[in-house]
Structure formats: C-alpha cells, structure tokens
Design an enzyme around this catalytic site. Sequence first.
Site, PDB file in Angstrom:
ATOM      1  N   ASP A 252      21.702  14.771 -31.061  1.00  0.00           N
ATOM      2  CA  ASP A 252      22.608  13.618 -31.201  1.00  0.00           C
ATOM      3  C   ASP A 252      22.227  12.487 -30.252  1.00  0.00           C
ATOM      4  O   ASP A 252      22.871  11.434 -30.264  1.00  0.00           O
ATOM      5  CB  ASP A 252      24.064  14.036 -30.953  1.00  0.00           C
ATOM      6  CG  ASP A 252      24.274  14.678 -29.599  1.00  0.00           C
ATOM      7  OD1 ASP A 252      23.613  15.688 -29.319  1.00  0.00           O
ATOM      8  OD2 ASP A 252      25.088  14.179 -28.811  1.00  0.00           O
ATOM      9  N   ASN A 253      21.173  12.689 -29.462  1.00  0.00           N
ATOM     10  CA  ASN A 253      20.703  11.633 -28.556  1.00  0.00           C
ATOM     11  C   ASN A 253      19.352  11.067 -28.967  1.00  0.00           C
ATOM     12  O   ASN A 253      18.705  10.362 -28.185  1.00  0.00           O
ATOM     13  CB  ASN A 253      20.609  12.167 -27.119  1.00  0.00           C
ATOM     14  CG  ASN A 253      21.965  12.264 -26.454  1.00  0.00           C
ATOM     15  OD1 ASN A 253      22.908  11.598 -26.858  1.00  0.00           O
ATOM     16  ND2 ASN A 253      22.085  13.114 -25.451  1.00  0.00           N
ATOM     17  N   ASP A 262      21.630   5.904 -24.629  1.00  0.00           N
ATOM     18  CA  ASP A 262      22.635   6.823 -24.086  1.00  0.00           C
ATOM     19  C   ASP A 262      22.103   7.585 -22.876  1.00  0.00           C
ATOM     20  O   ASP A 262      21.819   8.768 -22.933  1.00  0.00           O
ATOM     21  CB  ASP A 262      23.117   7.799 -25.163  1.00  0.00           C
ATOM     22  CG  ASP A 262      24.457   8.438 -24.778  1.00  0.00           C
ATOM     23  OD1 ASP A 262      25.094   7.951 -23.824  1.00  0.00           O
ATOM     24  OD2 ASP A 262      24.861   9.417 -25.424  1.00  0.00           O
TER      25      ASP A 262
END
Length: 469
Positions: A252-253, A262
């Site tokens: 998810d990064n 992020d």
Amino acid sequence: MPTSPTYRPEPRFFDLGEDYGDAVLPADFPETRLRVRNDRAAATVGLDTLTDAEWIAHFGRFEPLPGQPGPVAMRYHGHQFRTYNPDLGDGRGFLAAQLRDDQGRLLDLGTKGSGQTPWSRGADGRLTLKGGVREVLAAAMLEAQGVPTSRALSLIETGEALERGDEPSPTRSAVLVRLSHSHVRFGTFQRTAYLERPDLTAALAEHARALYHPSVAVGDVPGLMAAIVAASARLTARWVAAGFVHGVLNTDNLNVTGESFDYGPWRFLPHYEPGFTAAYFDQFGLYAFARQPEAVFWALTQLGGALKPIADVGALTEALNGFGPRYITELRAAFLERLGVRSLGEAADQRLVDTTLALLRESGEALRWEPLFHDWFGGFSSSERALRGPRARLYQGETFDAFRFALFEHEPDRPERLEHPVFAGVEPEEMLIDEVETIWAAIDRADDWAPFHAKLERLAAVRDARQQV
C-alpha cells in the site's frame, strides 16, 4: 479564490465511482498555523496565487478548490511486512483534488492527518507535527537528489495535543498536503482482486493506463504491468544511489507511477551498510537498504497476482521478469547521474558502479555515503577539489585507484555545474538522523523554525546545482 490561468482541475479518480472510495469530511481543527507553503510546487499547478488566508482555507479547513467535488478516502488493501491486511484504506488522509501540472501530468493533492475516515480502525486520524516535519525534509532531500518523489505542498499546525505510544506525549499536531503523481497503489488492485471483482480491476487498470501510462495500448494489461515494473525499477535504483531507506515497503506504499511517497520511519545511510534498516519494528531487516530491490520485486509479484483475472499469466510473468535487468540498467544510470558523468557503455558504466560500492564498502564508517558523491561530482573535473578536501587521506590505495580509473573513463556531464556555490563547500548537504532530531528539537523546545527553513533553502540550492540545464 481568484483562479490562476494555469489552474487546471481534472478530478478523474472521482469518475471511478463509489466502489473505490468514500466521501469524507475533514477534521475541524482548533488552530491552523501555516508552517510550510511550497510556492515552487504550487506554481506548477496554478496554486501559487492563493493568499495565505485562501491557502489555509483550502489546505487547513479543506474547503474544495474550484472544480473539485470534495475529499474522498481511497479504498485499498495491502501486504504489511508480507502479511495480507484487508482492513486498510485512507485512515488519516484523503484525496483532496486532482489537477494538471505545467507538464500536462495529472497530479493528486493528498493529505495526511486530515481526520478520521471509515478506514481509521479506531485511530484518531491525526498526524504529529514531528511526522509532518520529517516528511517535508525527506521529500526535499530526495527531490534534490533526482529521486522521483511526492512533494510536500503544505504543512499546517493544527493545535491539538496528541498521545502517541512511540514518542514523548502529548505532542503537537499538523496536517500535511502532498503533491503526488498518483495515489493508486498496488494495494488498490489487490482489494478488487480480493473482492473477486474483475470488472472493478479492469476499470482500475484502464484508469491507470489512460492517465499514467498512455503509451500502452488500450486493453494491454501486461503492457501496463511492464510500464509499472519499469517505473518501479527506476525508483528503486534511485533510492539505492541516494543511500535512502524507505523503511516500510508494503504494497500500500507503492504506486503505479513509480513515485516515492508517504514517508514514515525513513533514513539515509550514514555510510555503506547493506543491512541498515529505518524502522525500529523491522526486526528481521525485511526492508533493509540492500533488500529494497527484493522488496519491490516481491510487491510487484503481488500486483501481478491481482491482475491475473484480467490478463494472460504468461505475459504478466514476462513483464514481471523484466524487473531485474531494468533495475541494473537504472542503477547504472542513477550512479552516473549522482557522479555527474556521461555513459560510456554498459561494461564501463557497470565498472564504475562496482568500484564505487567497493570503495564505500572498504572505507566503512570513515567515508560517509553522501560526501563521496559530493567530492567526485563531475569526475575528473573535481579531482583537485576532492584531493585537497577533508577526505583526501581516504582517497588512496588500490580500491580507490580502481574507482578513480573507472570514474575518469567517463566524461563529465555539464561540468559547468561545478561553478555553483554548492560545490565550493567542502561538506555536502546530508540528512542524517542526528540533524533531523536537532531540527525538530529547536521546533519542539523553542518553536524555532529557523534551522528547518534554512535546511530547506540549502536543499533547494543542491537541487538547482545538480539539476540545472
């Protein structure tokens, strides 16, 4: 707001519909104190004409910008340290707007610390001021080094006292707005695959192809995969050349455009150390410095798995297998760019990478990562400068001779850049943890932002020195 002629709203993610995100409301903060206003980045999307009051209204209270429908929390899943988590999503941020920049790229305004969403999982949805300061610094350093990165557009202190278990509390709060090429993550595709909705996966793939990889033919999902693999290889190579450790390379990064974003427990290497980790909770070194290519490749395999229901598996595998060769090619290019020299061909370029790493490895703690690239930027053109500098005693012996021979094979690339005042200094701009903590301590103890802003100014000078045409 008076709309700038260069402001071009284009909220395309919102067109995908409610299957991909949830309309949310921003937090109502007790204070909005403007701490960072990145007018250079804002000018690329026509937002530099905002007054400070308008800036705070749009990036502190999140009144929608003209032509934007309002914030949406994006839905996604992901592997976190290789454990699948279906309960993810934007838990303390949202997509605030999308707009075209001065190069025609579609960019996102994404937030961090803007309040709770349906995906907060009981958390407060807030960001510590220290976390915001760290993200601004990381993005500025990476941009200066030519790494594809989101840019911190705005940082506003919000006047809340936050409790955190892993740092002294209560601590100050903030909301960050980043300008990023995309927030469509590998985990965004993992979610639609998990739901067994190939229709949603196909729509998302076409969205990513059309907006971020338009050179890929319509319907060519393996071609899209190959484009994402290439972008990810370039990003990973530039992290390594920068001596950067992201810290949390969960699926998810990582996003479909190969742009770093992020920043949590990031670090820059003080010296060459393959096992160096950034996150205290990475107890097994899964995302250590030298394992980042492995981590990104593993994440790409999860993306490929999510695309299997809508594409030929053999073609996806072929695209995925392109990562290794592409990474090596990109690593050579990244090292040459960091050293300010031109390519001489595959064999000579690889010899320069190998001898650079050998010198760093042999020198150990005596030679920090960043000073080597500062001292020898421009190759032969910097030899006198480097050999009269504070690290001259380290530049001797067989390993150094091999490095110097490989470096001097290559012609300097735009040696006039060495005339910039940045290269008159004997020490480079680094971003080691001790300096980060010192900058934060001045803010925390005395509300002294001068060291922080001075650091950003010096990093801007490095960016201009290295990237000037």
